[in-house]
Design an enzyme around this catalytic site. Structure first.
Site, PDB file in Angstrom:
ATOM      1  N   SER A 116      83.684 -29.329 -36.191  1.00  0.00           N
ATOM      2  CA  SER A 116      82.728 -30.716 -36.541  1.00  0.00           C
ATOM      3  C   SER A 116      82.822 -31.495 -35.221  1.00  0.00           C
ATOM      4  CB  SER A 116      83.358 -31.086 -37.598  1.00  0.00           C
ATOM      5  OG  SER A 116      82.480 -32.330 -38.393  1.00  0.00           O
ATOM      6  N   ASP A 201      77.219 -25.073 -44.939  1.00  0.00           N
ATOM      7  CA  ASP A 201      77.037 -26.205 -44.311  1.00  0.00           C
ATOM      8  C   ASP A 201      75.805 -27.080 -44.604  1.00  0.00           C
ATOM      9  OD1 ASP A 201      79.035 -27.478 -42.499  1.00  0.00           O
ATOM     10  OD2 ASP A 201      79.076 -25.322 -41.557  1.00  0.00           O
ATOM     11  N   HIS A 233      81.547 -26.434 -45.164  1.00  0.00           N
ATOM     12  CA  HIS A 233      82.021 -27.360 -43.876  1.00  0.00           C
ATOM     13  C   HIS A 233      83.330 -27.277 -43.715  1.00  0.00           C
ATOM     14  CE1 HIS A 233      81.165 -29.746 -40.514  1.00  0.00           C
ATOM     15  NE2 HIS A 233      82.189 -30.673 -41.095  1.00  0.00           N
TER      16      HIS A 233
END
Length: 259
Positions: A116, A201, A233
């Site tokens: 991320s 995601d 995610h």
């Protein structure tokens, strides 16, 4: 996810809170395999958390499967917002990588991994000026997991407040923008960049991952793109505690193919 870190710290050889700079938050944890030599491959990990949360103390997901196969794992802390600015975080991460090279100059290759916001910081290392740090890390590959590479959209979200990102800040710290405006050439043509995203995601992560991969290819980087099935995610990272997980295997195969 403190459990994974607790387990990693309970077994094996570890150096905790190793300084890579003078700042209070400029520390890293180094987890070694049982067989320690000067010529170890290293994986350096940068946590996510939208540059505002997360900690090295809860991020040792991949330690046990990797150290079991002979890889040293470094988990890096950096000053998250509001204490740290994006410029400061990029600088800290750059110095952490340089520090690993300086402390372990005989390494068999350094691979970077970020999730991320951490993938953003790892990607910025493709643009780093190592000369001013007096060392060129033996970078062999990057694993960019569910990352953010274009920061302009962040300016229009509620998450922007603690980051205080101006358009200039966003562009200066966007690897996507740099590659499109002035494509950086790989210092080592053999350095592989794997751009990885989870099937579940969000569409924005998919878009950013695909476009960053395409920009890398246009810039002559050895890049590949992977969409991992059945993970979102967070699962894409959490599953790294498992030795048979597809991403754990991709990381190990890449490291030992290179080293």
């Amino acid at each position: 996810m403190r459990t994974a870190t607790k387990k990693a710290r309970a077994t094996g050889r570890i150096l905790l809170d190793v300084p890579y700079g003078d700042g209070e938050g400029e520390k890293m944890d180094i987890y070694f395999p049982e067989e320690v030599s000067e010529a170890l491959p290293f994986l350096v990990f940068f946590h996510g958390g939208y540059w505002q949360s997360g900690s090295k103390d809860t991020s040792a997901f991949m330690v046990s499967p990797l150290t079991a196969q002979g890889v040293a794992v470094v988990i890096v802390a950096y000053d998250i917002a509001p204490k740290g600015t994006l410029d400061k975080m990029v600088d800290q991460v750059t110095r952490s990588v340089a520090s690993v090279q300086k402390q372990y100059p005989g390494n068999r290759g350094i691979h970077l991994c970020g999730h991320s916001a951490g993938a953003h910081l790892a990607a910025m290392m493709l643009l780093a000026n190592w000369t001013k740090l007096g060392v060129t890390p033996n970078l062999k590959g990057l694993f960019l997991v569910s990352g953010i590479y274009d920061l302009e959209p962040v300016m229009h979200t509620s998450e922007n407040a603690p980051l205080l990102v101006t358009l200039e800040d966003a562009r200066r710290n966007s690897p996507q923008w740099h590659l499109e405006m002035a494509p950086a050439q790989p210092a080592d043509p053999g350095c592989r960049v794997l751009v990885i995203v989870g099937q579940h995601d969000s569409p924005e992560f998919h878009r950013q991952s695909r476009e960053f991969y395409e920009a890398l290819r246009r810039g002559s980087w050895e890049a590949s793109f992977e969409e991992l099935r059945d993970v979102d995610h967070f699962e894409i990272l959490w599953n790294l505690t498992q030795k048979d997980y597809v991403l754990t295997q991709i990381i190990l195969k890449t490291i030992f193919q290179e080293s």
